[in-house]
Design a protein around this motif. Sequence first.
Motif, mmCIF file in Angstrom:
data_model
loop_
_atom_site.group_PDB
_atom_site.id
_atom_site.type_symbol
_atom_site.label_atom_id
_atom_site.label_comp_id
_atom_site.label_asym_id
_atom_site.label_seq_id
_atom_site.Cartn_x
_atom_site.Cartn_y
_atom_site.Cartn_z
ATOM 1 N N THR A 133 0.827 -1.196 0.000
ATOM 2 C CA THR A 133 0.000 0.000 0.000
ATOM 3 C C THR A 133 0.867 1.254 0.000
ATOM 4 O OG1 THR A 133 -1.741 -1.169 1.176
ATOM 5 C CG2 THR A 133 -1.827 1.213 1.219
ATOM 6 N N GLU A 134 1.880 1.275 0.840
ATOM 7 C CA GLU A 134 2.783 2.426 0.883
ATOM 8 C C GLU A 134 3.519 2.597 -0.442
ATOM 9 O OE1 GLU A 134 3.396 4.853 3.317
ATOM 10 O OE2 GLU A 134 1.499 4.002 3.986
ATOM 11 N N LEU A 135 3.997 1.506 -0.999
ATOM 12 C CA LEU A 135 4.695 1.565 -2.276
ATOM 13 C C LEU A 135 3.776 2.078 -3.368
ATOM 14 C CD1 LEU A 135 7.252 1.003 -3.877
ATOM 15 C CD2 LEU A 135 6.460 -1.353 -4.178
ATOM 16 N N GLU A 136 2.552 1.603 -3.382
ATOM 17 C CA GLU A 136 1.584 2.076 -4.383
ATOM 18 C C GLU A 136 1.303 3.560 -4.210
ATOM 19 O OE1 GLU A 136 -0.906 -2.044 -5.114
ATOM 20 O OE2 GLU A 136 -1.720 -0.535 -3.761
ATOM 21 N N LYS A 137 1.227 4.002 -2.974
ATOM 22 C CA LYS A 137 0.976 5.419 -2.692
ATOM 23 C C LYS A 137 2.113 6.281 -3.249
ATOM 24 C CE LYS A 137 1.185 7.512 1.501
ATOM 25 N NZ LYS A 137 0.835 7.738 2.911
ATOM 26 N N TYR A 138 3.340 5.873 -3.012
ATOM 27 C CA TYR A 138 4.487 6.622 -3.526
ATOM 28 C C TYR A 138 4.547 6.563 -5.048
ATOM 29 C CZ TYR A 138 6.177 7.070 1.218
ATOM 30 O OH TYR A 138 6.293 7.395 2.541
ATOM 31 N N TRP A 139 4.248 5.396 -5.617
ATOM 32 C CA TRP A 139 4.256 5.249 -7.073
ATOM 33 C C TRP A 139 3.197 6.150 -7.703
ATOM 34 C CZ3 TRP A 139 7.401 3.919 -10.672
ATOM 35 C CH2 TRP A 139 6.942 3.694 -11.963
ATOM 36 N N ASP A 140 2.002 6.172 -7.126
ATOM 37 C CA ASP A 140 0.931 7.024 -7.651
ATOM 38 C C ASP A 140 1.319 8.499 -7.563
ATOM 39 O OD1 ASP A 140 -0.581 4.776 -8.172
ATOM 40 O OD2 ASP A 140 -1.853 5.004 -6.390
ATOM 41 N N ALA A 141 1.928 8.898 -6.463
ATOM 42 C CA ALA A 141 2.368 10.289 -6.308
ATOM 43 C C ALA A 141 3.441 10.626 -7.341
ATOM 44 C CB ALA A 141 2.903 10.528 -4.901
#
Length: 66
Positions: A8-16
């Motif tokens: 979830t954290e990785l996806e959040k950073y990737w989306d940003a």
Amino acid sequence: MNTIHGVTELEKYWDAFQEWRKRERLRTRLCRLSEKELRDIGITRGEIDYVASNRAIDPRGVRSAE
């Protein structure tokens, strides 16, 4: 840190990161336009950073469908 939280954290950073890249591409495209072309779409050179950073907000006060 568990796996689900990590993903979830990785996806959040990737989306940003992806959003930042979209803003930078838009800013680059707008900067390449001539003054006349910018006038035609209703913005000034001074509004480019604002428009690129606030893509859902039209500087003319019209809300986009994004």
